[in-house]
Write an enzyme that holds these catalytic residues in place. Sequence first.
Site, PDB file in Angstrom:
ATOM      1  N   ARG A 150      -7.346   2.120  -1.138  1.00 13.95           N
ATOM      2  CA  ARG A 150      -7.053   3.172  -2.110  1.00 13.95           C
ATOM      3  C   ARG A 150      -6.556   4.394  -1.361  1.00 13.95           C
ATOM      4  O   ARG A 150      -6.984   4.651  -0.228  1.00 13.95           O
ATOM      5  CB  ARG A 150      -8.317   3.576  -2.883  1.00 13.95           C
ATOM      6  CG  ARG A 150      -8.657   2.688  -4.074  1.00 13.95           C
ATOM      7  CD  ARG A 150      -7.640   2.806  -5.215  1.00 13.95           C
ATOM      8  NE  ARG A 150      -7.981   1.987  -6.358  1.00 13.95           N
ATOM      9  CZ  ARG A 150      -7.560   0.736  -6.570  1.00 13.95           C
ATOM     10  NH1 ARG A 150      -6.774   0.135  -5.705  1.00 13.95           N
ATOM     11  NH2 ARG A 150      -7.913   0.072  -7.658  1.00 13.95           N
ATOM     12  N   GLU A 197      -0.980   9.196  -5.414  1.00 13.94           N
ATOM     13  CA  GLU A 197       0.166   8.351  -5.794  1.00 13.94           C
ATOM     14  C   GLU A 197       0.427   8.439  -7.306  1.00 13.94           C
ATOM     15  O   GLU A 197      -0.521   8.687  -8.070  1.00 13.94           O
ATOM     16  CB  GLU A 197      -0.095   6.890  -5.358  1.00 13.94           C
ATOM     17  CG  GLU A 197      -1.275   6.234  -6.041  1.00 13.94           C
ATOM     18  CD  GLU A 197      -1.549   4.824  -5.500  1.00 13.94           C
ATOM     19  OE1 GLU A 197      -1.695   4.660  -4.274  1.00 13.94           O
ATOM     20  OE2 GLU A 197      -1.618   3.895  -6.327  1.00 13.94           O
ATOM     21  N   ILE A 200     -11.773  -9.438  -0.207  1.00 16.90           N
ATOM     22  CA  ILE A 200     -10.407  -9.330   0.339  1.00 16.90           C
ATOM     23  C   ILE A 200     -10.465  -9.189   1.863  1.00 16.90           C
ATOM     24  O   ILE A 200      -9.687  -9.816   2.583  1.00 16.90           O
ATOM     25  CB  ILE A 200      -9.653  -8.154  -0.322  1.00 16.90           C
ATOM     26  CG1 ILE A 200      -9.512  -8.424  -1.828  1.00 16.90           C
ATOM     27  CG2 ILE A 200      -8.281  -7.958   0.307  1.00 16.90           C
ATOM     28  CD1 ILE A 200      -9.026  -7.229  -2.652  1.00 16.90           C
ATOM     29  N   HIS A 227       2.009   0.304  -3.919  1.00 15.24           N
ATOM     30  CA  HIS A 227       0.766  -0.263  -4.494  1.00 15.24           C
ATOM     31  C   HIS A 227       1.056  -1.636  -5.138  1.00 15.24           C
ATOM     32  O   HIS A 227       0.847  -1.822  -6.350  1.00 15.24           O
ATOM     33  CB  HIS A 227       0.161   0.717  -5.514  1.00 15.24           C
ATOM     34  CG  HIS A 227      -1.308   0.480  -5.765  1.00 15.24           C
ATOM     35  ND1 HIS A 227      -2.187   1.475  -6.064  1.00 15.24           N
ATOM     36  CD2 HIS A 227      -2.047  -0.667  -5.784  1.00 15.24           C
ATOM     37  CE1 HIS A 227      -3.389   0.977  -6.251  1.00 15.24           C
ATOM     38  NE2 HIS A 227      -3.328  -0.337  -6.082  1.00 15.24           N
TER      39      HIS A 227
HETATM   40  C1  DGY Z   1      -6.677  -3.461  -7.832  1.00 18.38           C
HETATM   41  O1  DGY Z   1      -6.812  -4.504  -8.466  1.00 18.38           O
HETATM   42  O2  DGY Z   1      -7.591  -2.672  -7.640  1.00 18.38           O
HETATM   43  C2  DGY Z   1      -5.315  -3.187  -7.307  1.00 18.38           C
HETATM   44  O3  DGY Z   1      -5.301  -2.070  -6.483  1.00 18.38           O
HETATM   45  C3  DGY Z   1      -4.322  -3.025  -8.438  1.00 18.38           C
HETATM   46  O4  DGY Z   1      -4.589  -1.815  -9.078  1.00 18.38           O
END
Ligand code: DGY
Length: 326
Positions: A240, A269, A158, A287
Site C-alpha cells: 500500500r 495515489e 502473498i 496499482h
Molecule cells: C487488493 O486487493 O488489496 C489490491 O490492492 C487491489 O485493490
Amino acid sequence: MSKPRLLVARAVFPETLARLEQHFEVEHNQADAAWSKQDLIARLRGKAGAFTTGTERIDAEVLAACPELKVCANMAVGYNNFDVPAMTAKGVLATNTPDVLTETTADFGFALLMATARRIAESEHYLRAGKWTKWSYDMFAGAEVHGSTLGILGMGRIGQGIARRGAHGFGMNVIYHNRSWLSPDLEAACRARYVSKDELLMTADHVVLVLPYSAESHHTIGAAELAKMKPTATLVNIARGGIVDDAALAQALRDKRIAAAGLDVFEGEPKVHPDLLTVPNVVLTPHIASATVPTRRAMADLAADNLIGFLVNGKPLTPLNPEVLT
Ligand code: DGY
C-alpha cells in the site's frame, strides 16, 4: 417482497452487475464517475449494502449518515479504506476478497522485482527514444536475481507466494520479517528464515514489501531504513502507499543510496510524488498487482457472493468482523 437496496460504488464487470441485480435493487456507477465523500454518502443513504473497492472510505462519518447500511463488500484483499472498529460498533459487516488474488499478486511482485533488478523499463524507454546505437559491456547492467538474498517484509499469503517463487524458482536465499513467525511447516515450504527488520534491511539484495497498511506500518520504510539498505539493493512495494515515505525514497534513488525501486502503490495515489516521475531508476505501475482478467473476475464474484451470502442467505463467505453476525 421488495429486494434489499445496494450501491455499487464503482464500475464493475457487466456480468457482476447483472448478477447483483437479480437479488438487489441496485444503484450503480458504471460511468465510473469520481464521487466526493458527500456524493458517496448521498447515494449510500437508504442502502442496505455497498459494493466497494479500495478507493471508497467507509468511516464513522459515513456510517453515522447511513444508518440503514448493513454490509460493505470490498473488491480487494486490503481493507485500509474501512474503519473496521467503527463498522463493528455500528453492527455493519465488512468483507474482503482473500485467497483469490494471492498467486496473481505474487506473480506480479516477482515481475516487478525482475523488472527493477534487470532495469527492464529504463532500458525499454532508452530503446524507444532511439538512443540505442551500439551494444556495450555495461549497458543497463543490473543486479543478479537468481541466488541472491530476497527479504520479504510482511509474510502473509502473498509474501509466502513470493518466497516460494524466489526459493524454488530462482534459488534465492529467502529471509522475512513479520509480526509473527511462520509455523515450521510453512517456513520449510517457503524455504524462508525469520530475521529482525534491521538484519533484513542490511542483508537483502531485494526487499519486497507485502505488509498491510495501518497507522503502525505508516512509513515503515523512510530515510533511516533506506540508509540501512545495501547501495546495490532494490526495493519493491506492492502493499500500500504510505508504507514507504515516497519523498525519502525518491531522494535515496536520486542519490543512488539504493540501486532501484519498483512501485505499484503510492502515497495519495493516483497522484504520484513528482520526484519519482523524474528519477530513472524506478519502475512505476498503477496499482495493478492483482490485475488479470480471471483474478479480477474472481474478486468481483467473491465480493458479490459476500453480499448475496449475507443479505439474502445470512451467511457471508469472508467476513472481516464476524462478531457482528452473532
Ligand atoms: C487488493 O486487493 O488489496 C489490491 O490492492 C487491489 O485493490
